[in-house]
Design an enzyme around this catalytic site. Sequence first.
Site, PDB file in Angstrom:
ATOM      1  N   ASN A  73       0.868  -1.180   0.000  1.00  0.00           N
ATOM      2  CA  ASN A  73       0.000   0.000   0.000  1.00  0.00           C
ATOM      3  C   ASN A  73       0.904   1.228   0.000  1.00  0.00           C
ATOM      4  O   ASN A  73       1.457   1.599   1.033  1.00  0.00           O
ATOM      5  CB  ASN A  73      -0.899  -0.017   1.248  1.00  0.00           C
ATOM      6  CG  ASN A  73      -1.771   1.225   1.322  1.00  0.00           C
ATOM      7  OD1 ASN A  73      -1.895   1.974   0.356  1.00  0.00           O
ATOM      8  ND2 ASN A  73      -2.383   1.444   2.472  1.00  0.00           N
ATOM      9  N   LYS A 127       0.045   4.230  -0.421  1.00  0.00           N
ATOM     10  CA  LYS A 127      -0.650   5.416   0.091  1.00  0.00           C
ATOM     11  C   LYS A 127      -0.349   6.613  -0.831  1.00  0.00           C
ATOM     12  O   LYS A 127      -0.229   6.434  -2.032  1.00  0.00           O
ATOM     13  CB  LYS A 127      -0.251   5.702   1.547  1.00  0.00           C
ATOM     14  CG  LYS A 127      -0.287   4.450   2.420  1.00  0.00           C
ATOM     15  CD  LYS A 127      -0.184   4.762   3.873  1.00  0.00           C
ATOM     16  CE  LYS A 127      -0.071   3.471   4.671  1.00  0.00           C
ATOM     17  NZ  LYS A 127      -0.216   3.641   6.085  1.00  0.00           N
ATOM     18  N   HIS A 181      -9.660   1.291   4.318  1.00  0.00           N
ATOM     19  CA  HIS A 181      -8.427   1.447   5.089  1.00  0.00           C
ATOM     20  C   HIS A 181      -8.713   2.409   6.247  1.00  0.00           C
ATOM     21  O   HIS A 181      -9.493   3.344   6.106  1.00  0.00           O
ATOM     22  CB  HIS A 181      -7.313   1.988   4.185  1.00  0.00           C
ATOM     23  CG  HIS A 181      -5.974   1.940   4.831  1.00  0.00           C
ATOM     24  ND1 HIS A 181      -5.565   2.868   5.767  1.00  0.00           N
ATOM     25  CD2 HIS A 181      -4.959   1.057   4.712  1.00  0.00           C
ATOM     26  CE1 HIS A 181      -4.345   2.547   6.180  1.00  0.00           C
ATOM     27  NE2 HIS A 181      -3.958   1.458   5.558  1.00  0.00           N
ATOM     28  N   GLU A 189      -7.155   4.795   7.421  1.00  0.00           N
ATOM     29  CA  GLU A 189      -6.921   6.220   7.114  1.00  0.00           C
ATOM     30  C   GLU A 189      -8.115   6.815   6.384  1.00  0.00           C
ATOM     31  O   GLU A 189      -8.456   7.974   6.563  1.00  0.00           O
ATOM     32  CB  GLU A 189      -5.625   6.361   6.288  1.00  0.00           C
ATOM     33  CG  GLU A 189      -4.405   6.100   7.153  1.00  0.00           C
ATOM     34  CD  GLU A 189      -3.230   5.504   6.417  1.00  0.00           C
ATOM     35  OE1 GLU A 189      -3.193   5.550   5.170  1.00  0.00           O
ATOM     36  OE2 GLU A 189      -2.334   4.967   7.101  1.00  0.00           O
ATOM     37  N   GLY A 211       1.785   1.996  10.808  1.00  0.00           N
ATOM     38  CA  GLY A 211       2.756   3.078  10.696  1.00  0.00           C
ATOM     39  C   GLY A 211       3.402   3.449  12.024  1.00  0.00           C
ATOM     40  O   GLY A 211       4.086   4.464  12.127  1.00  0.00           O
ATOM     41  N   SER A 248       2.597  -2.503  10.491  1.00  0.00           N
ATOM     42  CA  SER A 248       4.046  -2.585  10.694  1.00  0.00           C
ATOM     43  C   SER A 248       4.628  -3.949  10.349  1.00  0.00           C
ATOM     44  O   SER A 248       5.492  -4.469  11.063  1.00  0.00           O
ATOM     45  CB  SER A 248       4.415  -2.169  12.127  1.00  0.00           C
ATOM     46  OG  SER A 248       4.029  -0.827  12.353  1.00  0.00           O
TER      47      SER A 248
END
Length: 253
Positions: free
Chosen positions: A9, A11, A97, A99, A175, A215
């Site tokens: 991903n 992003k 997701h 986010e 993250g 992570s």
Amino acid sequence: MRQQIAAANWKMNLTYQQGEELLDTILAEDITLSTHQRAVFAVPFPYLTMAQLRLAGKKHYAAAAQNCSDKKSGAYTGEVSAEMLKSIHIQYCVLGHSERREYFSEQNDTLAHKTAICLANGITPIFCCGEPLAIREAGIQTGFVETQLKESLFQFSEEEIRKIVIAYEPIWAIGTGKTASAHQAQEMHAHIRATLAAKYSPATANHIPILYGGSVKAGNAAELFALPDVDGGLVGGASLVAADFAQIIRALK
Ligand code: PEP
């Protein structure tokens, strides 16, 4: 064997040129995938065709979108529809997701629409679920994730649900460098599979890939992917480093 997937991903990272270089470097490693393995690259919309062209000759490698509209078509400036993705032969789309849930207010009901529209266009949704830290600390994470699945996915038929990939991503691990322990990951993946088995059937639950995200690194991928209910990963930060993501692909069962 269930499909095993290493999904990158990106992003909103990398210029087009950096994206080209990253893909070329990973592909130069020439990692051969078995029929049950996939390497998927969720890249920004403007890079989809570039990624597809590079991945074209590689068996079991595919580009993915990171999102799509919940609307079919029409006056929705700035949106990208599932039909548009289908028209350029995109096979996967990441949905929900954390986010997008947090910064773009995506709710379970909107995600139900997005999932339906992807399925209607023959695109495999990589449906993300996962709990925030406060929910984990309160010890109510399994119920939280169950509600996400029920409200977004459980209106689908057994035939439809078999076309979905689930990504469990504890938000506190995304993250942050803080990975769920093997025990925490396996426990939630097993719970998701049991929830699918109860709603559909054990055979269907056994068919659906459940990726872990949060992570995943070159150094921990093999341990996580070896867990019985973990079928690969959705990878953010480490997918931006060619050598690391190559190692993550190699860690697939
Ligand atoms: C993600 O973006 O889905 C993700 C899991 O990010 P990271 O690997 O950086 O935690």
